[in-house]
Design a protein around this motif. Structure first.
Motif, PDB file in Angstrom:
ATOM      1  N   LEU A  85      52.365  94.128  40.670  1.00 19.96           N
ATOM      2  CA  LEU A  85      50.614  95.473  40.603  1.00 19.96           C
ATOM      3  C   LEU A  85      51.366  95.830  39.623  1.00 19.96           C
ATOM      4  CD1 LEU A  85      49.438  95.914  44.179  1.00 19.96           C
ATOM      5  CD2 LEU A  85      48.415  94.637  42.170  1.00 19.96           C
ATOM      6  N   TYR A  86      52.841  96.274  39.848  1.00 22.42           N
ATOM      7  CA  TYR A  86      52.857  97.303  38.682  1.00 22.42           C
ATOM      8  C   TYR A  86      52.957  96.979  37.623  1.00 22.42           C
ATOM      9  CZ  TYR A  86      56.400  99.054  35.378  1.00 22.42           C
ATOM     10  OH  TYR A  86      56.935  99.845  34.284  1.00 22.42           O
ATOM     11  N   LYS A  87      53.516  95.005  37.576  1.00 22.20           N
ATOM     12  CA  LYS A  87      54.035  94.103  35.546  1.00 22.20           C
ATOM     13  C   LYS A  87      51.945  94.308  34.945  1.00 22.20           C
ATOM     14  CE  LYS A  87      58.011  93.379  35.094  1.00 22.20           C
ATOM     15  NZ  LYS A  87      58.713  93.611  33.918  1.00 22.20           N
ATOM     16  N   GLU A  88      51.136  93.836  36.105  1.00 23.48           N
ATOM     17  CA  GLU A  88      49.840  93.971  35.914  1.00 23.48           C
ATOM     18  C   GLU A  88      49.352  94.896  35.050  1.00 23.48           C
ATOM     19  OE1 GLU A  88      48.391  90.602  38.290  1.00 23.48           O
ATOM     20  OE2 GLU A  88      47.440  92.302  38.846  1.00 23.48           O
ATOM     21  N   GLU A  89      49.783  96.299  36.170  1.00 25.56           N
ATOM     22  CA  GLU A  89      48.768  97.384  35.316  1.00 25.56           C
ATOM     23  C   GLU A  89      49.632  98.157  33.866  1.00 25.56           C
ATOM     24  OE1 GLU A  89      46.262 100.665  35.813  1.00 25.56           O
ATOM     25  OE2 GLU A  89      46.758  99.571  36.203  1.00 25.56           O
ATOM     26  N   ASP A 187      66.014  95.297  32.541  1.00 18.46           N
ATOM     27  CA  ASP A 187      65.357  94.810  32.415  1.00 18.46           C
ATOM     28  C   ASP A 187      64.423  95.155  31.456  1.00 18.46           C
ATOM     29  OD1 ASP A 187      62.896  92.333  32.642  1.00 18.46           O
ATOM     30  OD2 ASP A 187      62.850  93.123  34.242  1.00 18.46           O
ATOM     31  N   GLU A 188      63.466  94.805  30.852  1.00 16.93           N
ATOM     32  CA  GLU A 188      62.900  95.381  29.211  1.00 16.93           C
ATOM     33  C   GLU A 188      61.850  96.578  29.234  1.00 16.93           C
ATOM     34  OE1 GLU A 188      59.442  91.920  29.438  1.00 16.93           O
ATOM     35  OE2 GLU A 188      60.761  92.223  27.750  1.00 16.93           O
ATOM     36  N   ASP A 189      60.926  96.540  30.411  1.00 15.24           N
ATOM     37  CA  ASP A 189      60.357  97.573  31.473  1.00 15.24           C
ATOM     38  C   ASP A 189      61.361  99.006  31.273  1.00 15.24           C
ATOM     39  OD1 ASP A 189      60.928  96.585  33.395  1.00 15.24           O
ATOM     40  OD2 ASP A 189      58.839  95.925  34.280  1.00 15.24           O
ATOM     41  N   GLU A 190      62.922  98.653  32.278  1.00 13.97           N
ATOM     42  CA  GLU A 190      63.185 100.096  32.496  1.00 13.97           C
ATOM     43  C   GLU A 190      63.891 100.854  31.179  1.00 13.97           C
ATOM     44  OE1 GLU A 190      66.239  98.626  35.142  1.00 13.97           O
ATOM     45  OE2 GLU A 190      64.731  97.213  36.298  1.00 13.97           O
ATOM     46  N   VAL A 191      64.585 101.794  31.760  1.00 12.18           N
ATOM     47  CA  VAL A 191      65.076 103.053  30.537  1.00 12.18           C
ATOM     48  C   VAL A 191      66.479 103.142  30.704  1.00 12.18           C
ATOM     49  CG1 VAL A 191      63.537 105.150  31.248  1.00 12.18           C
ATOM     50  CG2 VAL A 191      63.953 105.012  29.445  1.00 12.18           C
ATOM     51  N   SER A 192      66.944 103.739  29.855  1.00 15.70           N
ATOM     52  CA  SER A 192      68.100 103.943  30.423  1.00 15.70           C
ATOM     53  C   SER A 192      68.300 105.946  30.431  1.00 15.70           C
ATOM     54  CB  SER A 192      69.639 103.604  29.520  1.00 15.70           C
ATOM     55  OG  SER A 192      69.671 101.972  29.112  1.00 15.70           O
ATOM     56  N   GLY A 208      60.897 102.928  45.902  1.00 18.19           N
ATOM     57  CA  GLY A 208      61.965 103.035  44.972  1.00 18.19           C
ATOM     58  C   GLY A 208      62.017 103.586  43.363  1.00 18.19           C
ATOM     59  N   TRP A 209      60.222 102.634  42.872  1.00 21.17           N
ATOM     60  CA  TRP A 209      60.911 102.986  41.367  1.00 21.17           C
ATOM     61  C   TRP A 209      59.425 104.062  41.120  1.00 21.17           C
ATOM     62  CZ3 TRP A 209      63.826 101.078  38.321  1.00 21.17           C
ATOM     63  CH2 TRP A 209      65.365  99.634  38.959  1.00 21.17           C
ATOM     64  N   ILE A 210      60.001 104.709  39.683  1.00 20.41           N
ATOM     65  CA  ILE A 210      59.071 105.718  39.360  1.00 20.41           C
ATOM     66  C   ILE A 210      59.362 105.242  37.381  1.00 20.41           C
ATOM     67  CG2 ILE A 210      59.457 107.479  41.023  1.00 20.41           C
ATOM     68  CD1 ILE A 210      61.265 108.996  38.425  1.00 20.41           C
ATOM     69  N   PHE A 211      57.902 105.386  37.212  1.00 17.37           N
ATOM     70  CA  PHE A 211      57.558 105.475  35.323  1.00 17.37           C
ATOM     71  C   PHE A 211      57.964 106.888  35.252  1.00 17.37           C
ATOM     72  CE2 PHE A 211      55.504 105.113  31.693  1.00 17.37           C
ATOM     73  CZ  PHE A 211      55.507 104.386  31.409  1.00 17.37           C
ATOM     74  N   MET A 222      60.453 102.405  33.372  1.00 17.94           N
ATOM     75  CA  MET A 222      60.331 102.701  34.963  1.00 17.94           C
ATOM     76  C   MET A 222      62.562 103.038  35.105  1.00 17.94           C
ATOM     77  SD  MET A 222      58.012 101.409  36.635  1.00 17.94           S
ATOM     78  CE  MET A 222      59.066 100.621  38.241  1.00 17.94           C
ATOM     79  N   LEU A 223      62.019 103.733  35.857  1.00 11.26           N
ATOM     80  CA  LEU A 223      63.752 103.986  35.953  1.00 11.26           C
ATOM     81  C   LEU A 223      63.964 104.045  37.848  1.00 11.26           C
ATOM     82  CD1 LEU A 223      64.686 107.666  35.707  1.00 11.26           C
ATOM     83  CD2 LEU A 223      61.880 106.901  34.734  1.00 11.26           C
ATOM     84  N   PRO A 224      64.691 103.941  38.714  1.00 10.91           N
ATOM     85  CA  PRO A 224      64.886 104.226  40.004  1.00 10.91           C
ATOM     86  C   PRO A 224      65.101 105.284  40.597  1.00 10.91           C
ATOM     87  CG  PRO A 224      67.379 103.278  38.740  1.00 10.91           C
ATOM     88  CD  PRO A 224      66.156 103.693  37.843  1.00 10.91           C
TER      89      PRO A 224
END
Length: 231
Positions: A85-89, A187-192, A208-211, A222-224
């Motif tokens: 669902l997150y990926k689609e959004e 992952d490509e949609d995450e951020v360091s 477990g995840w926030i944007f 995305m980040l943990p």
């Protein structure tokens, strides 16, 4: 007799003792088996009586005896659905951005003020024309088929002050977090980010995840959630 640390095999005194996974550790020795990041009782994950961070936790099934196969299946299915669902959004909104510029309270106030000024100027011009300041001569009106009005309505225009009501902000858009550990995107949609970085414009995705956006680098993704703390 004081026990020995499972990591360094040195004596662990009570003031620095961590008792976890049926072993004793120094606080500084209680770290991830892979990346050596220092852990605590809130963010560690145990596997085979060894501590791991959430990123390097071994991806295996039936790691906890108390977890039944059915519970593990439901937990994994729920996590996959949440991620899908997150990926689609995310894909749907990728090209749109996340700021609604036209609906901010400040722009609404400016727009209303401009509308009021335009309305006032229109009535000023209308009154000048009605009083003959800039209107056509009566002869010219007659020659073009225009008939002057027998009476003119009075316009008592009393502009009201603009009260800009604070528009409700999207949930989570104003939250700020501070990184408490370093994190490298997997992952490509995450951020360091690095320890101490400020995370702004945070949106809660799941448990477990926030944007959010890293204020130092300007990158967002995305980040943990267990790597940051609200401020």
């Amino acid at each position: 007799m004081n026990p020995l640390c499972d990591r360094c095999d040195k004596i662990v005194y009570p003031t620095e003792k961590v008792n976890c996974l049926d072993k004793y550790w120094h606080k500084g020795c209680f770290s991830c088996e892979v990346c050596k990041m220092t852990l605590n009782m809130k963010n560690y994950k145990g596997f085979d009586k060894k501590p791991y961070c959430s990123q390097h936790y071994p991806k295996t099934s039936f790691t906890i005896v108390a977890d039944t196969p059915e519970n593990l299946r439901l937990k994994q299915q729920s996590k996959m659905q949440s991620h899908v669902l997150y990926k689609e959004e995310f894909e749907r909104n990728k090209g749109k951005g996340f700021s609604v510029v036209a609906d901010t309270p400040e722009l609404q106030r400016v727009k209303k003020t401009q509308d009021q000024i335009s309305n006032i100027k229109y009535h000023e011009e209308f009154e000048k024309t009605r009083m003959g300041g800039e209107g056509l001569p009566i002869d010219a009106c007659s020659s073009q088929g225009f008939q002057p009005p027998t009476h003119s309505p009075s316009y008592n225009y009393d502009p009201q002050p603009v009260h800009s009501a604070a528009a409700p902000q999207p949930s989570g858009s104003r939250k700020r977090y501070k990184a408490i550990y370093d994190y490298a995107a997997a992952d490509e949609d995450e951020v360091s980010f690095a320890d101490g970085d400020l995370i702004v414009d945070v949106q809660q995705i799941d448990e477990g995840w926030i944007f959010g956006r890293v204020e130092r680098t300007g990158q967002q993704g995305m980040l943990p959630a267990n790597y940051v703390a609200a401020i």
